[in-house]
Each structure stands twice: as structure tokens, then as C-alpha cells.
Write a protein that holds these residues in place. Structure first.
Motif, PDB file in Angstrom:
ATOM      1  N   VAL A 308       0.799  -1.056  -0.134  1.00 38.62           N
ATOM      2  CA  VAL A 308       0.002   0.043  -0.031  1.00 38.62           C
ATOM      3  C   VAL A 308       0.668   1.309   0.063  1.00 38.62           C
ATOM      4  O   VAL A 308       0.579   2.295  -0.557  1.00 38.62           O
ATOM      5  CB  VAL A 308      -0.953  -0.011   1.073  1.00 38.62           C
ATOM      6  N   LEU A 324      -3.580   8.738  -1.813  1.00 40.53           N
ATOM      7  CA  LEU A 324      -3.317   7.418  -1.424  1.00 40.53           C
ATOM      8  C   LEU A 324      -2.545   7.505   0.066  1.00 40.53           C
ATOM      9  O   LEU A 324      -2.535   6.596   1.020  1.00 40.53           O
ATOM     10  CB  LEU A 324      -2.677   6.720  -2.460  1.00 40.53           C
ATOM     11  N   ALA A 327      -4.877   8.273   2.970  1.00 42.06           N
ATOM     12  CA  ALA A 327      -5.479   6.858   3.376  1.00 42.06           C
ATOM     13  C   ALA A 327      -4.776   5.916   3.810  1.00 42.06           C
ATOM     14  O   ALA A 327      -5.266   4.996   4.112  1.00 42.06           O
ATOM     15  CB  ALA A 327      -6.479   6.687   2.057  1.00 42.06           C
ATOM     16  N   TYR A 328      -3.467   6.001   3.868  1.00 43.23           N
ATOM     17  CA  TYR A 328      -2.487   4.851   4.034  1.00 43.23           C
ATOM     18  C   TYR A 328      -3.102   4.189   5.247  1.00 43.23           C
ATOM     19  O   TYR A 328      -3.204   3.067   5.389  1.00 43.23           O
ATOM     20  CB  TYR A 328      -1.133   5.295   4.202  1.00 43.23           C
ATOM     21  N   THR A 331      -6.531   2.670   5.027  1.00 45.94           N
ATOM     22  CA  THR A 331      -6.406   1.412   4.302  1.00 45.94           C
ATOM     23  C   THR A 331      -5.794   0.261   4.922  1.00 45.94           C
ATOM     24  O   THR A 331      -6.258  -1.079   4.877  1.00 45.94           O
ATOM     25  CB  THR A 331      -5.683   1.725   2.999  1.00 45.94           C
ATOM     26  N   CYS A 332      -4.600   0.260   5.548  1.00 45.20           N
ATOM     27  CA  CYS A 332      -3.849  -0.873   6.249  1.00 45.20           C
ATOM     28  C   CYS A 332      -4.749  -1.422   7.228  1.00 45.20           C
ATOM     29  O   CYS A 332      -4.707  -2.486   7.377  1.00 45.20           O
ATOM     30  CB  CYS A 332      -2.428  -0.268   6.531  1.00 45.20           C
ATOM     31  N   GLU A 334      -7.699  -1.639   7.861  1.00 46.56           N
ATOM     32  CA  GLU A 334      -8.814  -2.532   7.710  1.00 46.56           C
ATOM     33  C   GLU A 334      -8.387  -4.034   7.637  1.00 46.56           C
ATOM     34  O   GLU A 334      -9.011  -4.891   8.379  1.00 46.56           O
ATOM     35  CB  GLU A 334      -9.423  -2.159   6.366  1.00 46.56           C
ATOM     36  N   ASP A 392      -6.327  -4.102  -5.179  1.00 48.09           N
ATOM     37  CA  ASP A 392      -5.811  -3.234  -6.408  1.00 48.09           C
ATOM     38  C   ASP A 392      -5.529  -3.930  -7.394  1.00 48.09           C
ATOM     39  O   ASP A 392      -5.227  -5.301  -7.186  1.00 48.09           O
ATOM     40  CB  ASP A 392      -4.666  -2.299  -5.739  1.00 48.09           C
TER      41      ASP A 392
END
Ligand code: RFL
Ligand code: PHB
Length: 392
Positions: A308, A324, A327-328, A331-332, A334, A392
Motif C-alpha cells: 500500500v 493514497l 488514506a494509508y 487502508t492498512c 482494515e 488493487d
């Protein structure tokens, strides 16, 4: 010195991040406090999820893994003197795991770094991080007795649970979530051919035991012990006797005995810090979260984080996008929390604890029988064990 991304730590997270960044045309420097020799021989994880294998292959790091890694399509749960197979591949539309030692992955990544001239400093000391909330962060360290400084755009804290990166964030900016388990694992490597093609997770009244492997000649075994266990109290004969008692089953299967070449005690802890970012410092892998090893998730989470992060950094440098990077952490987290729950679930189900009441014992046995016999429950285990696919 100047670079785009300064990376602290040359474990799976730091090494893979520098490799993925190089492929994306982003410069980095890796700083590691241990020697190359130490990193290449540190025995740790062994189970790679399908997504980890795919990531390593796509990055050109999979040549030796494809040759020497052992692809497994199932695992076994042993309880009540019987082995119950969980067919990972049938339950997950064709996914599998690969057994390949973490230190082998690390060796492959160090070789690739050296081959491509990636700046990688071993044996550094006194690493400290500065001006993280400005757009000009920098890192100080000592190498060969000389003090050095790296100016950079971003810092990646990939220095494991005991590293300095997480501690460089002010306490009020982080929230920590933690559970410490009242037991640990005593792990050994033995020169003995594996006697089963798949991993065996064993629940017995004497405690948990795990049968794993590293190659057709080397068996890896673990047994539940006390967190403060003194290895001196565990001569080889006692280890084999205890393993054999815990793996006892009606079909007579047992691991083969062989020369023990490595012994160690691993504490069991669940830990997550939120967020995984502070200013221009991004935490990845064990620096941000750890799981007890029962779910085989630690190294896989480290790989997922840097996948990511490398994409987010590439988007910053190539497309001028920071969404991105912003949102790092979310995102991780989750994936991290899914793995935290799965590791906690596997650990609680498989380990008897000194403070379990008879009621809790019965619940654990019921849970094991359910997971082994219900299609829905074994699918839940299989889906988590092979790992969530990358979106992704
Ligand atoms: P690492 O591997 O700890 O690497 C961090 C690196 O940073 C260095 N360092 C520093 N460098 C510079 N300056 C400092 N101040 C520094 N402080 C530390 C360290 O020397 C080191 O080289 O973290 P990373 O990269 O995040 O990788 C995480 C994994 O190592 C870890 O999650 C796994 O090993 C956990 N784990 C397992 N994970 C799996 O995915 N599957 C498994 O089957 C599995 N089994 C296990 C495991 C871990 C175990 N132990 C021993 C903890 C089995 C065991 C027994
Ligand atoms: C290992 O082979 O070291 C191993 C396998 C499965 C686990 C933990 C460790 O859950």
C-alpha cells in the motif's frame, strides 16, 4: 546524504519497500542496526499467503521461492486424538499458502538490493528521526563510528516492535490497543524429514503444539510454554517427550526426531497503534502492529502494508496525488484488524490457559468441533488463513 524515502529497518517490510520503490523509480536508503549475517539467519515466520507470494513474484523476487517453497493446499487441526483436515484450496476457490522461511525471503531481498546497488547500511547505531511534521524531515545515525545525516521527503518506520520509529511519535498522537497472552511458544528447528505434508495445529490438555517445516529435510516445531520459560530447563529429550505427548493421536502419527539446531521462546502479544502515520513518518509491519503467531499473519501484514505504501508514494511522485498517502493508515488498518481478530481467535481456541474455567474448556472444544465439521465455519477459517485478496 539526500534521498526521497529514508527507511529504518531491513526486515521483510523495509527490504520489500525499498525494492518496490526502486521498481517505481523512487529513491530510498535503508538503515539496519544489525549485521547482514544476523538478518539472514534470524529464524521467524514460515507461512506466506497467496497474496504475499503473488506480490513477491510480481516484484521479481520469487525465483528461489518458486523452486524451494512448499505449496500447501490444507492444514490439519488435531484435537480429541484425531486429525481434521481443513481443505484450504477447496474452501477458497483455489487459493493456497506457501511454506518458505522468512529468513529465505530476507536473503532473496538483500541479494536483490545488493545486485541493484540499493543503498543499504547494516550495523548502524543511534538512529533518530527529526522534523517529522515538516516537509523536510531528516534522520541521524552513526555508521563506522561517524555521525551521518539523511535529508529526505518521507520516513518509513519498518524497524519492528522494538524499534525507535513508533517511539518518535508523541504519545498524545497515538492510540495503542494491546493484549498480552499468559503463555508463549518454545520453537525448535530439527534436522528431521517432515512426517506430514501439511501443518498440524494440535490442541491437547497439556497445551498447544504446532508441526511445521522448512524443507524436505527440516522440521519446525513449537510448543506452548510459560512466558518466562527458562530454556535451560528444556533439554532436547524433554522437548521431544512433550511434543510427542501433545501430538498423540489414534492413528499413531508423530513428528520424526532429529538433531535440534535452534531453540527459542517467542512471547505472544496482540498490539495495534493508530494511526500508522505521523506527519511524514509512515509505520509499516511490526513497528505498527503485532499478532500472536498462531494465525501466521505477521510477515504477511508487513508485506501488505508496504504494498500500500509503495503505491501511495509512487502516486505522490508520479501523479502529484496525495490521497493514497492520506488514506494509508485507514487502508492498512482494515486488513490489520481482520488479521488481529483471526490471530486472537486461533490463539484462544487452540491454547488451554491456566485460568480457563471448566466452562471455557468446554466452549473451546465445541468451537474446535464446529470449525472442523461445519462447512461455513471451516470456510471462515480457510478464507482468513490464506489471506484476503488485494483489491488493487
Ligand atoms: P522485523 O522483521 O522485526 O524487522 C525490523 C528490522 O528493524 C531492525 N531495527 C532497527 N534498525 C535500525 N535502527 C533501529 N533502531 C532498529 N530497531 C530495529 C531490526 O533489526 C530488524 O531487522 O519487522 P517487519 O519487517 O515488520 O517484519 C515483521 C515480521 O518479522 C513478523 O511479523 C513475523 O516474523 C511474525 N511471524 C510470522 N508471520 C507470518 O506472516 N507468518 C508466520 O508463520 C509467522 N510465524 C512469526 C512467526 C514470528 C515469530 N517470532 C519469532 C516473533 C513465528 C515466530 C516464532
Ligand atoms: C512456522 O512455520 O514457523 C509457522 C507456521 C505457522 C504458524 C506460525 C509459524 O502459525
Amino acid at each position: 546524504m539526500r534521498t526521497q524515502v529514508a527507511i529504518v529497518g531491513a526486515g521483510p517490510a523495509g527490504l520489500l519497500l525499498s525494492h518496490l520503490l526502486r521498481l517505481a523509480g523512487v529513491g530510498s536508503v535503508v538503515l539496519e542496526s544489525r549485521s547482514r549475517e544476523y538478518c539472514e539467519h534470524r529464524i521467524r515466520a514460515g507461512v506466506l499467503e497467496q497474496g504475499t507470494v503473488d506480490t513477491l513474484n510480481a516484484a521479481g523476487l520469487g525465483t528461489r521461492m518458486q523452486r524451494e517453497g512448499l505449496v500447501h493446499h490444507g492444514i490439519e487441526l488435531l484435537f480429541g486424538r484425531k486429525r481434521h483436515r481443513i481443505d484450504l484450496t477447496a474452501l477458497t476457490e483455489g487459493r493456497a499458502i506457501t511454506v518458505y522461511g522468512q529468513h529465505e525471503v530476507v536473503c532473496d531481498m538483500i541479494d536483490a538490493a545488493v545486485e541493484h546497488g540499493q543503498p543499504l547500511y547494516f550495523d548502524v547505531a543511534d538512529v533518530s528521526l527529526h522534523d517529522l511534521t515538516t516537509d523536510k524531515p531528516w534522520v541521524r545515525f552513526t555508521h563506522n563510528g561517524a555521525q551521518e545525516r539523511i535529508d529526505c521527503d518521507y520516513v518509513a518506520g519498518c524497524d519492528g516492535f522494538h524499534g525507535i520509529s513508533r517511539g518518535s511519535i508523541p504519545e498524545h498522537a497515538l492510540q495503542a490497543f494491546e493484549r498480552v497472552y499468559p503463555y508463549a511458544w518454545l520453537g525448535i528447528l530439527a534436522n528431521a524429514a517432515p512426517t506430514c505434508d501439511e501443518l498440524v495445529y494440535a490442541h491437547s490438555e497439556r497445551g498447544f503444539a504446532l508441526f511445521s517445516m522448512r524443507s524436505p529435510e527440516v522440521t519446525r516445531l513449537y510448543l506452548q510454554c510459560r512466558p518466562d520459560e527458562d530454556l535451560a530447563q528444556w533439554p532436547d529429550e524433554r522437548i521431544w517427550a512433550e511434543l510427542h505427548a501433545r501430538f498423540e493421536s489414534d492413528d499413531g502419527w508423530l513428528p520424526a526426531v532429529g538433531e535440534i539446531t535452534q531453540k527459542g521462546v517467542t512471547p505472544m502479544r496482540s498490539f495495534v497503534c493508530e494511526p500508522m502515520q505521523h506527519g511524514r513518518l509512515f509505520l509499516a509491519g511490526d513497528a505498527a502492529h503485532i499478532v500472536p503467531p498462531t494465525g501466521a499473519k505477521g510477515m504477511n501484514l508487513a508485506v501488505a502494508d508496504v504494498r500500500v505504501l509503495s503505491r501511495a508514494l509512487a502516486a505522490h511522485y508520479h501523479d502529484g496525488r496525495d490521497d493514497l498517502l492520506d488514506a494509508y493508515s485507514s487502508t492498512c488498518l482494515e486488513r490489520v484488524w481482520r488479521a488481529e481478530h483471526f490471530s486472537y481467535f486461533m490463539t484462544n481456541m487452540l491454547h488451554p490457559s491456566f485460568d480457563d474455567t471448566p466452562f471455557v474448556n468446554r466452549l473451546k472444544m465445541s468451537e474446535l468441533r464446529y470449525v472442523a465439521s461445519s462447512n461455513a465455519a471451516s470456510r471462515m477459517l480457510a478464507e482468513n488463513y490464506v489471506g484476503l485478496p488485494f483489491r488493487d
